[in-house]
Design a protein around this motif. Structure first.
Motif, PDB file in Angstrom:
ATOM      1  N   MET A  46       1.104  -1.357  -0.302  1.00 51.34           N
ATOM      2  CA  MET A  46      -0.210   0.159  -0.136  1.00 51.34           C
ATOM      3  C   MET A  46       0.771   1.370   0.143  1.00 51.34           C
ATOM      4  SD  MET A  46      -2.912   0.928  -0.002  1.00 51.34           S
ATOM      5  CE  MET A  46      -4.375  -0.070   0.486  1.00 51.34           C
ATOM      6  N   LEU A  47       2.067   1.266   1.319  1.00 50.59           N
ATOM      7  CA  LEU A  47       3.074   2.303   1.158  1.00 50.59           C
ATOM      8  C   LEU A  47       3.713   2.604  -0.079  1.00 50.59           C
ATOM      9  CD1 LEU A  47       4.275   2.159   4.802  1.00 50.59           C
ATOM     10  CD2 LEU A  47       2.659   3.664   3.635  1.00 50.59           C
ATOM     11  N   ALA A  48       4.227   1.561  -1.385  1.00 49.45           N
ATOM     12  CA  ALA A  48       4.718   1.772  -2.388  1.00 49.45           C
ATOM     13  C   ALA A  48       3.497   2.213  -4.183  1.00 49.45           C
ATOM     14  CB  ALA A  48       4.958   0.336  -2.961  1.00 49.45           C
ATOM     15  N   GLY A  49       2.275   2.251  -3.188  1.00 51.12           N
ATOM     16  CA  GLY A  49       1.378   2.296  -4.270  1.00 51.12           C
ATOM     17  C   GLY A  49       0.763   1.498  -4.995  1.00 51.12           C
ATOM     18  N   LYS A  50       0.990   0.104  -5.083  1.00 49.29           N
ATOM     19  CA  LYS A  50       0.459  -1.134  -4.981  1.00 49.29           C
ATOM     20  C   LYS A  50      -0.799  -1.257  -4.768  1.00 49.29           C
ATOM     21  CE  LYS A  50       4.849  -1.983  -7.373  1.00 49.29           C
ATOM     22  NZ  LYS A  50       6.026  -3.499  -8.130  1.00 49.29           N
ATOM     23  N   LYS A  51      -2.124  -0.634  -4.402  1.00 48.85           N
ATOM     24  CA  LYS A  51      -3.318  -0.698  -3.550  1.00 48.85           C
ATOM     25  C   LYS A  51      -3.991  -2.534  -4.266  1.00 48.85           C
ATOM     26  CE  LYS A  51      -7.600   1.062  -2.584  1.00 48.85           C
ATOM     27  NZ  LYS A  51      -8.779   2.231  -2.653  1.00 48.85           N
ATOM     28  N   GLN A  52      -3.773  -2.837  -5.586  1.00 44.61           N
ATOM     29  CA  GLN A  52      -4.273  -3.728  -6.087  1.00 44.61           C
ATOM     30  C   GLN A  52      -3.862  -5.189  -4.831  1.00 44.61           C
ATOM     31  OE1 GLN A  52      -4.634  -4.130  -9.953  1.00 44.61           O
ATOM     32  NE2 GLN A  52      -6.778  -3.845 -10.323  1.00 44.61           N
ATOM     33  N   ILE A  53      -2.401  -5.334  -5.115  1.00 42.33           N
ATOM     34  CA  ILE A  53      -1.807  -6.458  -4.783  1.00 42.33           C
ATOM     35  C   ILE A  53      -1.981  -6.299  -3.231  1.00 42.33           C
ATOM     36  CG2 ILE A  53       0.999  -5.068  -4.621  1.00 42.33           C
ATOM     37  CD1 ILE A  53      -0.270  -8.977  -5.334  1.00 42.33           C
ATOM     38  N   ALA A  54      -1.383  -4.851  -2.710  1.00 42.06           N
ATOM     39  CA  ALA A  54      -1.983  -5.200  -1.648  1.00 42.06           C
ATOM     40  C   ALA A  54      -3.419  -5.951  -0.635  1.00 42.06           C
ATOM     41  CB  ALA A  54      -1.627  -3.348  -0.695  1.00 42.06           C
ATOM     42  N   ASN A  55      -4.624  -4.562  -1.487  1.00 39.97           N
ATOM     43  CA  ASN A  55      -5.565  -5.594  -1.305  1.00 39.97           C
ATOM     44  C   ASN A  55      -5.620  -7.098  -1.157  1.00 39.97           C
ATOM     45  OD1 ASN A  55      -7.161  -3.334  -0.653  1.00 39.97           O
ATOM     46  ND2 ASN A  55      -7.226  -3.383  -2.589  1.00 39.97           N
ATOM     47  N   PHE A  56      -5.295  -7.805  -1.828  1.00 40.73           N
ATOM     48  CA  PHE A  56      -5.106  -9.423  -2.689  1.00 40.73           C
ATOM     49  C   PHE A  56      -4.583  -9.535  -1.150  1.00 40.73           C
ATOM     50  CE2 PHE A  56      -2.514 -12.831  -4.149  1.00 40.73           C
ATOM     51  CZ  PHE A  56      -4.175 -13.603  -4.358  1.00 40.73           C
ATOM     52  N   VAL A  57      -3.101  -9.052  -0.390  1.00 43.97           N
ATOM     53  CA  VAL A  57      -2.511  -9.884   0.584  1.00 43.97           C
ATOM     54  C   VAL A  57      -3.183  -9.797   1.234  1.00 43.97           C
ATOM     55  CG1 VAL A  57       0.474 -10.198   1.709  1.00 43.97           C
ATOM     56  CG2 VAL A  57      -0.522 -10.129  -1.545  1.00 43.97           C
ATOM     57  N   GLY A  58      -3.972  -9.149   1.777  1.00 46.29           N
ATOM     58  CA  GLY A  58      -4.666  -8.427   2.852  1.00 46.29           C
ATOM     59  C   GLY A  58      -5.757  -9.251   3.054  1.00 46.29           C
ATOM     60  N   GLN A  59      -6.248  -9.879   2.505  1.00 39.19           N
ATOM     61  CA  GLN A  59      -7.135 -10.370   2.612  1.00 39.19           C
ATOM     62  C   GLN A  59      -6.945 -12.074   3.331  1.00 39.19           C
ATOM     63  OE1 GLN A  59      -9.296 -10.312  -1.665  1.00 39.19           O
ATOM     64  NE2 GLN A  59     -10.251  -8.099  -0.648  1.00 39.19           N
ATOM     65  N   TRP A  60      -5.674 -12.104   2.827  1.00 41.71           N
ATOM     66  CA  TRP A  60      -5.296 -13.546   3.202  1.00 41.71           C
ATOM     67  C   TRP A  60      -5.124 -13.969   5.175  1.00 41.71           C
ATOM     68  CZ3 TRP A  60      -0.258 -13.635   0.752  1.00 41.71           C
ATOM     69  CH2 TRP A  60      -0.059 -14.009  -0.340  1.00 41.71           C
ATOM     70  N   VAL A  61      -5.553 -12.563   5.745  1.00 40.26           N
ATOM     71  CA  VAL A  61      -5.612 -12.227   6.723  1.00 40.26           C
ATOM     72  C   VAL A  61      -6.527 -13.226   7.884  1.00 40.26           C
ATOM     73  CG1 VAL A  61      -5.199 -10.895   8.685  1.00 40.26           C
ATOM     74  CG2 VAL A  61      -3.956 -10.260   7.353  1.00 40.26           C
ATOM     75  N   PRO A  62      -7.543 -12.895   7.595  1.00 39.38           N
ATOM     76  CA  PRO A  62      -8.917 -13.609   7.950  1.00 39.38           C
ATOM     77  C   PRO A  62      -8.951 -15.040   7.622  1.00 39.38           C
ATOM     78  CG  PRO A  62      -9.519 -12.120   6.861  1.00 39.38           C
ATOM     79  CD  PRO A  62      -8.014 -11.566   6.335  1.00 39.38           C
ATOM     80  N   SER A  63      -8.429 -15.445   6.845  1.00 39.48           N
ATOM     81  CA  SER A  63      -8.039 -16.502   6.188  1.00 39.48           C
ATOM     82  C   SER A  63      -7.551 -17.466   7.161  1.00 39.48           C
ATOM     83  CB  SER A  63      -8.343 -17.075   4.711  1.00 39.48           C
ATOM     84  OG  SER A  63      -9.233 -16.640   4.057  1.00 39.48           O
ATOM     85  N   LEU A  64      -6.418 -16.599   7.523  1.00 40.31           N
ATOM     86  CA  LEU A  64      -5.382 -17.769   8.287  1.00 40.31           C
ATOM     87  C   LEU A  64      -5.906 -17.361   8.869  1.00 40.31           C
ATOM     88  CD1 LEU A  64      -2.419 -15.595   6.290  1.00 40.31           C
ATOM     89  CD2 LEU A  64      -3.240 -18.165   6.403  1.00 40.31           C
ATOM     90  N   LEU A  65      -6.271 -16.624  10.283  1.00 46.18           N
ATOM     91  CA  LEU A  65      -6.570 -16.479  11.442  1.00 46.18           C
ATOM     92  C   LEU A  65      -7.620 -17.823  12.123  1.00 46.18           C
ATOM     93  CD1 LEU A  65      -6.607 -12.795  12.101  1.00 46.18           C
ATOM     94  CD2 LEU A  65      -5.443 -14.547  12.892  1.00 46.18           C
ATOM     95  N   VAL A  66      -8.735 -17.714  10.822  1.00 45.09           N
ATOM     96  CA  VAL A  66      -9.489 -18.983  10.787  1.00 45.09           C
ATOM     97  C   VAL A  66      -9.190 -20.161  11.448  1.00 45.09           C
ATOM     98  CG1 VAL A  66     -11.199 -19.792   9.826  1.00 45.09           C
ATOM     99  CG2 VAL A  66     -11.835 -17.379  10.467  1.00 45.09           C
ATOM    100  N   ILE A  67      -8.306 -20.059   9.917  1.00 45.69           N
ATOM    101  CA  ILE A  67      -7.263 -22.096  10.418  1.00 45.69           C
ATOM    102  C   ILE A  67      -6.496 -21.944  11.330  1.00 45.69           C
ATOM    103  CG2 ILE A  67      -5.405 -23.512   8.644  1.00 45.69           C
ATOM    104  CD1 ILE A  67      -6.042 -22.005   6.139  1.00 45.69           C
ATOM    105  N   GLY A  68      -5.838 -20.959  11.618  1.00 45.69           N
ATOM    106  CA  GLY A  68      -5.338 -21.009  13.488  1.00 45.69           C
ATOM    107  C   GLY A  68      -6.178 -21.110  14.474  1.00 45.69           C
TER     108      GLY A  68
END
Length: 86
Positions: A46-68
């Motif tokens: 996000m800081l590097a200005g790559k909003k789409q990839i930032a959103n993509f990677v950010g959406q992994w968080v809930p899935s990882l927490l649920v798996i944990g």
């Protein structure tokens, strides 16, 4: 109830047991670490200005927490003697 239903339930039990055996070996903190790492990587993009990839990677968080969470519940269930895996 058909004759195939009990067999399908038995197969599901085997698959679930195999998954629980594998995930039970992974430390619960690993999923939290991966989730936090995903947040940091997302913020970096996000800081590097790559909003789409930032959103993509950010959406992994809930899935990882649920798996944990699932991993932790399986371990607690096993410790209490209700778990199917050994």
């Amino acid at each position: 109830m058909t004759t195939t239903e009990p067999m399908m339930q038995k197969e599901e039990g085997k698959v679930t047991t195999k998954i629980e055996e594998r995930t039970g070996r992974v430390p619960s903190g690993a999923y939290l670490g991966l989730a936090i790492g995903s947040m940091l990587v997302s913020a970096g993009f996000m800081l590097a200005g790559k909003k789409q990839i930032a959103n993509f990677v950010g959406q992994w968080v809930p899935s990882l927490l649920v798996i944990g969470l699932y991993n932790k519940l399986v371990k607690i269930e096993h410790e209490m003697g209700f778990g199917a895996y050994r």
